[in-house]
Design a protein around this motif. Structure first.
Motif, PDB file in Angstrom:
ATOM      1  N   VAL A 147       2.600   4.355  10.078  1.00 43.77           N
ATOM      2  CA  VAL A 147       1.748   3.479  10.893  1.00 43.77           C
ATOM      3  C   VAL A 147       1.557   4.070  12.277  1.00 43.77           C
ATOM      4  O   VAL A 147       0.462   4.089  12.846  1.00 43.77           O
ATOM      5  CB  VAL A 147       2.356   2.065  10.976  1.00 43.77           C
ATOM      6  CG1 VAL A 147       1.613   1.241  12.018  1.00 43.77           C
ATOM      7  CG2 VAL A 147       2.277   1.382   9.625  1.00 43.77           C
TER       8      VAL A 147
ATOM      9  N   GLY B 141      -2.107  -2.224   4.381  1.00 45.68           N
ATOM     10  CA  GLY B 141      -2.668  -2.145   5.725  1.00 45.68           C
ATOM     11  C   GLY B 141      -4.159  -2.358   5.776  1.00 45.68           C
ATOM     12  O   GLY B 141      -4.861  -1.766   6.601  1.00 45.68           O
TER      13      GLY B 141
ATOM     14  N   ASN C  27      -5.178   1.271   5.217  1.00 47.73           N
ATOM     15  CA  ASN C  27      -5.551   1.503   6.607  1.00 47.73           C
ATOM     16  C   ASN C  27      -7.065   1.536   6.819  1.00 47.73           C
ATOM     17  O   ASN C  27      -7.626   2.481   7.376  1.00 47.73           O
ATOM     18  CB  ASN C  27      -4.907   2.791   7.126  1.00 47.73           C
ATOM     19  CG  ASN C  27      -3.392   2.725   7.110  1.00 47.73           C
ATOM     20  OD1 ASN C  27      -2.766   3.159   6.150  1.00 47.73           O
ATOM     21  ND2 ASN C  27      -2.797   2.139   8.131  1.00 47.73           N
TER      22      ASN C  27
END
Length: 471
Positions: free
Chosen positions: A11, A219, A196
Motif C-alpha cells: 500500500v 483495495g 488499487n
C-alpha cells in the motif's frame, strides 16, 4: 515476511512509488516505478507506443487491442505489462490476455464509449440462460477476459469510468436490446488480481469474476449514484477461492452479491461459489445489502467467511434471497465483527424472491439454506432487527446468532423480529429474537462458530514488481 506486513508495504509503495519521469509534451511518462502484484512481468510498454491518445475524445479501442495483441507474444517468456499514462483514454470493450498486467497511473482514466457500436454483443452466460436485462445476448464488458491464466488489473488508484447514465436511462425507458455491459468481467480464468483502482458510474455490475478460481479483489473503490439500477459492486459468480478485501463501495444495488446461476440453467451448469473470504469492506447502499447471497444461487454457495464489515445507510447487512424454483443451496456461511448504522434490517432472509429466467423453472426445485452463523455485531438506528422468511415445507435451518446488539430507531417497527419457516438458536442477542431462535443463555455466547483454519486463497502472497519501458 508476515502477509499483513507485506500488504501494508505494498500500500505504501502504491501511495509513494519510486518514480523516474521522462518529460513529454503531452504528459509525464513514467519510465520506472514499483507496485505490488501476485506476478511480475519481464516486458513493459505504454499505451502511447501503440497510438493511444488520452484526450478524452479520441477512441482508443484499436490502441488497446494492438498493445495487448503485441504483448501477448511474451506470455511464455516472462509475461508483459501495459501502462496507461495520465490522461482520459476513451475506449470501447477490449480483451485481455494471459500472463499480463494492465496498470493505470493515478491520473489515468479509462473512459467507456457511449456508442453501442463499440460494444460487441456476446452470448448469454450458460448458467443464466438469458441476459439479465433482456432475453438473448449481452454487451461485452469494458475490460473483458476469458480462458486466461495469471491476469492482473491494477494501478495506483487510477479510474475506470463507465459513463453509465446513458445506459441507466435506456434501462428505465425499456430501450435496451441487450443486457448492459459490466466494467470488468473475467471468465473461465485462474489466478486473477483486480486491485488499487477506482471504478465509477458502471452501466451495470462493476466487477464480475465468473467460472474462475484464485481471484483476489483488493483495495477497490466503487462509486455510483445510490439510485442507479443494478450497479452491484463486486459479484463473485460460480467461483472457487476468492478473496475480497479493503474495498469501499457506494452503489445502487448490493455491494457484494454472491451468485452461481439462475434457476434451471444454474442447476444444470452446477458450478457453485465456494471458499469465499470477504473482509474489511465498507458499504453504503440505501436500497440494497452490504452482502447478498443470491438471488441467482442455483449452482450453490458454500463456505463464505466475512468479517470486519461496516454498513452505513444500507437497507440490510446480510441478505439471503432465494425462491421456489431456484434449487441449489446456501450453507456454511460465517459472518463476524460487523458494524451497521442506519439500516432497515440488520438481517434479512427471504424464500420469496420470485424473479425467474423464464417459465421453464422446476417448481419442485427447492433451495437448501442451512448453517448460517452471525456473531459479534453491533447496529444502531435500525428500523427492524430481522426479517427471516423461509419457505413453507422447506425451512431455513441451522441459523445461529450470537453476541449481537441492535439499537432500534426512534420510529422502529413495534415487532423487531419476524420469523417464519426457520429454525436455529441465539445467544446474548438484543432485542430478544423470535421464538424460533431460542436463547441458549450467556454461557453459550460463542455458540456461532467461525472457522479458525485459513482457506488457500488467504495464503496467496504479493511481491514488489517494477515497470521499465523496454519495448
Amino acid at each position: 515476511m508476515d502477509v499483513l506486513l507485506l500488504l501494508l508495504l505494498c500500500v505504501l509503495l502504491v501511495g509513494l512509488p519510486n518514480l523516474a519521469i521522462v518529460e513529454s509534451r503531452r504528459a509525464p511518462v513514467l519510465d520506472y516505478f514499483e507496485y505490488c502484484a501476485m506476478s511480475c512481468r519481464a516486458y513493459s510498454a505504454s499505451l502511447e507506443e501503440f497510438g493511444g491518445v488520452g484526450d478524452g475524445t479520441t477512441l482508443n479501442t484499436k490502441a488497446f487491442q494492438a498493445a495487448i495483441e503485441n504483448l501477448s507474444q511474451y506470455a511464455a517468456s516472462g509475461g508483459s505489462q501495459l501502462y496507461v499514462p495520465p490522461g482520459k483514454w476513451l475506449t470501447g470493450s477490449f480483451n485481455l490476455t494471459s500472463h499480463f498486467t494492465l496498470f493505470l497511473h493515478k491520473d489515468a482514466v479509462i473512459l467507456a464509449s457511449q456508442d453501442e457500436n463499440d460494444w460487441p454483443v456476446i452470448d448469454p452466460l450458460p448458467s443464466y440462460g438469458r441476459g439479465r436485462d433482456t432475453q438473448g445476448g449481452r454487451f461485452s464488458s469494458l475490460i473483458f477476459g476469458t480462458n486466461l491464466t495469471d491476469v492482473i488489473i491494477t494501478g495506483d488508484n487510477g479510474t475506470i469510468d463507465g459513463q453509465g447514465d446513458l445506459w441507466w436511462q435506456k434501462f428505465h425507458k425499456g430501450e435496451l436490446k441487450y443486457t448492459r455491459p459490466y466494467l470488468v468481467e473475467i471468465m473461465y480464468s485462474d489466478n486473477v488480481q483486480i486491485s488499487n483502482l477506482t471504478l465509477v458510474n458502471s452501466p451495470s455490475w462493476n466487477v464480475h469474476p465468473i467460472y474462475s478460481s484464485n481471484v483476489v479483489v483488493q483495495g477497490i473503490t466503487i462509486l455510483a449514484p445510490v439510485t442507479s439500477p443494478n450497479t452491484d459492486g463486486i459479484n463473485p459468480d460460480s467461483c472457487t477461492d476468492t478473496r475480497i478485501e479493503d474495498c469501499y463501495i457506494v452503489s445502487g444495488d448490493d455491494c457484494v452479491a454472491v451468485k452461481s446461476g439462475w434457476d434451471e440453467y444454474g442447476i444444470a451448469y452446477g458450478m457453485p461459489t465456494k471458499q469465499l473470504v470477504i473482509r474489511r469492506l465498507t458499504c453504503i447502499s440505501p436500497f440494497s445489502a452490504a452482502i447478498a447471497l443470491g438471488s441467482e444461487m442455483s449452482g450453490g454457495i458454500q463456505d463464505m467467511r466475512a468479517e470486519d464489515i461496516v454498513a452505513i445507510n444500507t437497507e440490510s447487512g446480510v441478505r439471503i434471497k432465494t425462491a421456489v424454483g431456484r434449487g441449489g443451496y446456501v450453507k456454511d456461511i460465517f459472518v463476524r465483527r460487523m458494524t451497521m448504522k442506519t439500516m432497515k434490517w440488520a438481517f434479512w432472509m427471504t424464500g420469496n424472491y420470485g424473479s425467474h429466467a423464464d417459465d421453464n423453472y422446476d417448481p419442485n426445485a427447492l433451495p437448501v439454506i442451512q448453517n448460517i452463523n452471525y456473531r459479534d455485531m453491533v447496529a444502531e438506528n435500525v428500523t427492524m432487527a430481522a426479517r427471516l422468511e423461509g419457505i413453507s415445507g422447506d425451512p431455513f435451518t441451522g441459523i445461529c446468532i450470537s453476541n449481537v446488539t441492535i439499537q432500534l430507531a426512534k420510529k422502529a417497527k413495534k415487532v423487531p423480529w419476524t420469523c417464519t419457516d426457520i429454525a436455529g438458536i441465539s445467544s446474548d442477542v438484543t432485542p430478544a429474537p423470535c421464538d424460533l431462535l431460542p436463547d441458549q443463555g450467556e454461557e453459550k455466547i460463542g455458540a456461532c462458530t467461525f472457522p479458525e483454519e485459513s482457506l488457500p486463497i488467504e495464503d496467496i502472497k504479493v511481491q514488489t514488481c517494477t515497470y521499465r519501458r523496454n519495448l
